[in-house]
Design a protein around this motif. Structure first.
Motif, PDB file in Angstrom:
ATOM      1  N   GLN A 301       0.836  -1.207   0.000  1.00 35.43           N
ATOM      2  CA  GLN A 301       0.000   0.000   0.000  1.00 35.43           C
ATOM      3  C   GLN A 301       0.871   1.258   0.000  1.00 35.43           C
ATOM      4  OE1 GLN A 301      -2.543  -0.586   3.426  1.00 35.43           O
ATOM      5  NE2 GLN A 301      -4.202  -1.362   2.129  1.00 35.43           N
ATOM      6  N   ALA A 302       1.975   1.212   0.769  1.00 35.26           N
ATOM      7  CA  ALA A 302       2.854   2.376   0.805  1.00 35.26           C
ATOM      8  C   ALA A 302       3.520   2.611  -0.548  1.00 35.26           C
ATOM      9  CB  ALA A 302       3.917   2.193   1.892  1.00 35.26           C
ATOM     10  N   LEU A 303       3.949   1.520  -1.214  1.00 38.67           N
ATOM     11  CA  LEU A 303       4.591   1.663  -2.520  1.00 38.67           C
ATOM     12  C   LEU A 303       3.613   2.142  -3.579  1.00 38.67           C
ATOM     13  CD1 LEU A 303       6.839  -1.538  -2.543  1.00 38.67           C
ATOM     14  CD2 LEU A 303       7.563   0.845  -2.251  1.00 38.67           C
ATOM     15  N   ALA A 304       2.340   1.882  -3.383  1.00 40.19           N
ATOM     16  CA  ALA A 304       1.339   2.338  -4.347  1.00 40.19           C
ATOM     17  C   ALA A 304       1.077   3.833  -4.246  1.00 40.19           C
ATOM     18  CB  ALA A 304       0.034   1.559  -4.147  1.00 40.19           C
ATOM     19  N   HIS A 305       1.575   4.486  -3.226  1.00 38.93           N
ATOM     20  CA  HIS A 305       1.354   5.924  -3.050  1.00 38.93           C
ATOM     21  C   HIS A 305       2.154   6.700  -4.105  1.00 38.93           C
ATOM     22  CE1 HIS A 305       1.064   9.842  -1.084  1.00 38.93           C
ATOM     23  NE2 HIS A 305       0.037   9.323  -0.406  1.00 38.93           N
ATOM     24  N   SER A 306       1.579   7.795  -4.583  1.00 37.46           N
ATOM     25  CA  SER A 306       2.188   8.579  -5.660  1.00 37.46           C
ATOM     26  C   SER A 306       3.563   9.117  -5.266  1.00 37.46           C
ATOM     27  CB  SER A 306       1.270   9.741  -6.050  1.00 37.46           C
ATOM     28  OG  SER A 306       1.028  10.583  -4.931  1.00 37.46           O
ATOM     29  N   VAL A 307       3.741   9.438  -4.026  1.00 40.60           N
ATOM     30  CA  VAL A 307       5.026  10.003  -3.586  1.00 40.60           C
ATOM     31  C   VAL A 307       6.133   8.976  -3.736  1.00 40.60           C
ATOM     32  CG1 VAL A 307       6.279  10.927  -1.610  1.00 40.60           C
ATOM     33  CG2 VAL A 307       3.927  11.641  -2.043  1.00 40.60           C
ATOM     34  N   LEU A 308       5.846   7.720  -3.368  1.00 42.28           N
ATOM     35  CA  LEU A 308       6.879   6.695  -3.488  1.00 42.28           C
ATOM     36  C   LEU A 308       7.081   6.257  -4.928  1.00 42.28           C
ATOM     37  CD1 LEU A 308       6.149   4.503  -0.337  1.00 42.28           C
ATOM     38  CD2 LEU A 308       7.941   6.199  -0.679  1.00 42.28           C
ATOM     39  N   ARG A 309       6.061   6.360  -5.773  1.00 44.96           N
ATOM     40  CA  ARG A 309       6.247   6.025  -7.183  1.00 44.96           C
ATOM     41  C   ARG A 309       7.174   7.028  -7.861  1.00 44.96           C
ATOM     42  NH1 ARG A 309       0.579   5.221  -7.369  1.00 44.96           N
ATOM     43  NH2 ARG A 309       0.411   7.172  -8.545  1.00 44.96           N
ATOM     44  N   ASP A 310       7.075   8.337  -7.501  1.00 44.38           N
ATOM     45  CA  ASP A 310       7.931   9.384  -8.063  1.00 44.38           C
ATOM     46  C   ASP A 310       8.444  10.230  -6.897  1.00 44.38           C
ATOM     47  OD1 ASP A 310       9.286  11.172  -9.596  1.00 44.38           O
ATOM     48  OD2 ASP A 310       7.492  12.150 -10.432  1.00 44.38           O
ATOM     49  N   PRO A 311       9.441   9.748  -6.157  1.00 43.79           N
ATOM     50  CA  PRO A 311       9.879  10.438  -4.952  1.00 43.79           C
ATOM     51  C   PRO A 311      10.456  11.822  -5.206  1.00 43.79           C
ATOM     52  CG  PRO A 311      11.386   8.661  -5.515  1.00 43.79           C
ATOM     53  CD  PRO A 311      10.206   8.522  -6.407  1.00 43.79           C
ATOM     54  N   TYR A 312      11.021  12.099  -6.462  1.00 44.06           N
ATOM     55  CA  TYR A 312      11.609  13.417  -6.736  1.00 44.06           C
ATOM     56  C   TYR A 312      10.549  14.443  -7.097  1.00 44.06           C
ATOM     57  CZ  TYR A 312      16.022  10.918  -6.779  1.00 44.06           C
ATOM     58  OH  TYR A 312      17.094  10.146  -6.427  1.00 44.06           O
TER      59      TYR A 312
END
Length: 409
Positions: A301-312
């Motif tokens: 669930q955490a990896l599915a978050h937009s921030v973790l998909r594109d951390p920059y």
């Protein structure tokens, strides 16, 4: 003298009852042995009513006594007990019944022993030797079990056999002693003390098979009771069968109903413990697996978050804001420094304007006498007095040579 009666001169019932009562009243006290079959103690009543029976024949008689007489043996006398009483026959005229009035009651044989044991029990209870708070728990798995038992006895075989069946690696430190007779108390006491001092013995079992009250008397001896109470090692009492209750049962840290039961109490069952280990291991695996699954799901669930998909993405979006804030901070600091510089310059100008040195640079001079006093008026100066004149670029000496007319007034 017998009373003479005829059919024409028959005695009334009350007279016959009275005559019987008179005859019974002349009888003295007698000692009578029998068995109690019924005890009636009415609350608040001063008299206790008993049924006294000949144990060999179907013959019974009522027995009464005052409550203090019965209370003296109430702890050891119950229905079915054999007793000896000192009693006087009494005739109740109104009901035409015979009874015995007891003035003393004694248990027969074993009852006398029970009276002594009950008296000793009360004494030891008063000393606190039977208190529950002084009993200690048994170790889960003792390093060595101290066993006090008879020589080559069935009790010894029962304890060792059942303990080894439950835990094959169990070890015993056995002391074979006399368990009845005149030497029983001293030998049992010595064995208990010896095992209590043994550094590897973690629990002591005192075991004996069943027997009569007389056979089990050594295990109600006051010396043995006090010895067990003073032991640092937990003690298990396994004397006789379930109904047998010597005083050792009361002082021991654990009372086992039989020697076999003692073996089950002092060591765990290896099969049961292995099953508990297996169940615990299964529960641990299930708990760990559930934890890993839960954490893996949370990670997904955490990896599915937009921030973790594109951390920059978040950093890039904030870059311009940080640059603007830095520029704004620099401008603000510059304005503050400029304003502070201007304020400092104005303050410096005011300080310079108010300085005595500035006055001197405008052509003024300060006259001082030899003692350093400043001259403020002409009359302060004497003729030909030498003065020191201080100007902006230094100082020099002057002398007054004449006085002006306006000074003469």
């Amino acid at each position: 003298m017998p009373v003479q009666t005829t059919p024409e001169a028959a005695l009334p019932v009350r007279e016959v009852s009275r005559l019987i009562g008179d005859w019974v009243a002349r009888l003295g006290e007698v000692w009578v042995e029998g068995q109690l079959t019924q005890i009636s103690r009415r609350p608040g009543a001063r008299v206790v009513f008993l049924t006294f029976r000949d144990s060999s024949h179907d013959v019974s008689i009522s027995l009464t006594c005052f409550r203090p007489v019965f209370d003296a043996v109430a702890d050891v006398v119950t229905e079915g007990s054999r007793i000896v009483v000192r009693a006087k026959p009494e005739w109740y005229q109104g009901r035409g019944s015979l009874s015995l009035r007891a003035s003393e009651i004694r248990p027969v044989g074993i009852g006398e022993l029970l009276v002594k044991l009950e008296r000793l029990k009360r004494e030891l209870t008063a000393e606190g030797l039977f208190a529950a708070d002084r009993k200690r728990p048994l170790p889960f798995l003792p390093r060595r079990i101290g066993l006090v038992t008879g020589r080559a006895s069935a009790a010894e075989r029962d304890v060792i056999k059942n303990a080894e069946a439950r835990w094959p690696a169990v070890r015993f430190e056995t002391r074979e002693v006399a368990v009845q007779g005149v030497h029983a108390v001293s030998q049992v006491v010595g064995a208990v003390k010896e095992l209590d001092a043994h550094p590897d013995v973690d629990v002591i079992v005192v075991a004996r098979g069943g027997g009569s009250v007389e056979d089990l008397l050594p295990f109600s001896d006051a010396e043995l009771i006090r010895t067990v109470a003073a032991c640092r090692t937990p003690v298990v009492s396994a004397i006789g069968h379930e109904p047998d209750t010597p005083l050792l049962d009361l002082v021991a840290d654990l009372r086992a109903s039989t020697p076999t039961d003692a073996a089950k109490r002092v060591v765990p069952d290896v099969g049961e413990e292995l099953e508990r280990v297996r169940q615990t291991r299964d529960r641990a695996r299930h708990a760990i697996r559930a934890l890993v699954d839960r954490e893996a799901h949370g990670l997904e669930q955490a990896l599915a978050h937009s921030v973790l998909r594109d951390p920059y993405r978040l950093v890039a979006g904030r870059d311009e804001e940080i640059g603007a804030e830095i520029d704004r901070a620099r401008r603000t600091v510059g304005h503050l420094l400029d304003r502070a510089d201007s304020d400092l310059a104005h303050t410096l100008a005011r300080v310079v304007a108010l300085s005595p040195a500035a006055t001197l640079r405008r052509g003024y001079a300060v006259l001082q006498r030899a003692d350093g006093a400043v001259v403020r008026a002409p009359e302060e100066i004497a003729a030909d007095e030498e003065l020191r004149a201080r100007v902006a670029e230094g100082e020099f000496t002057v002398r007054r040579t004449e006085r002006r007319k306006d000074d003469e007034g």
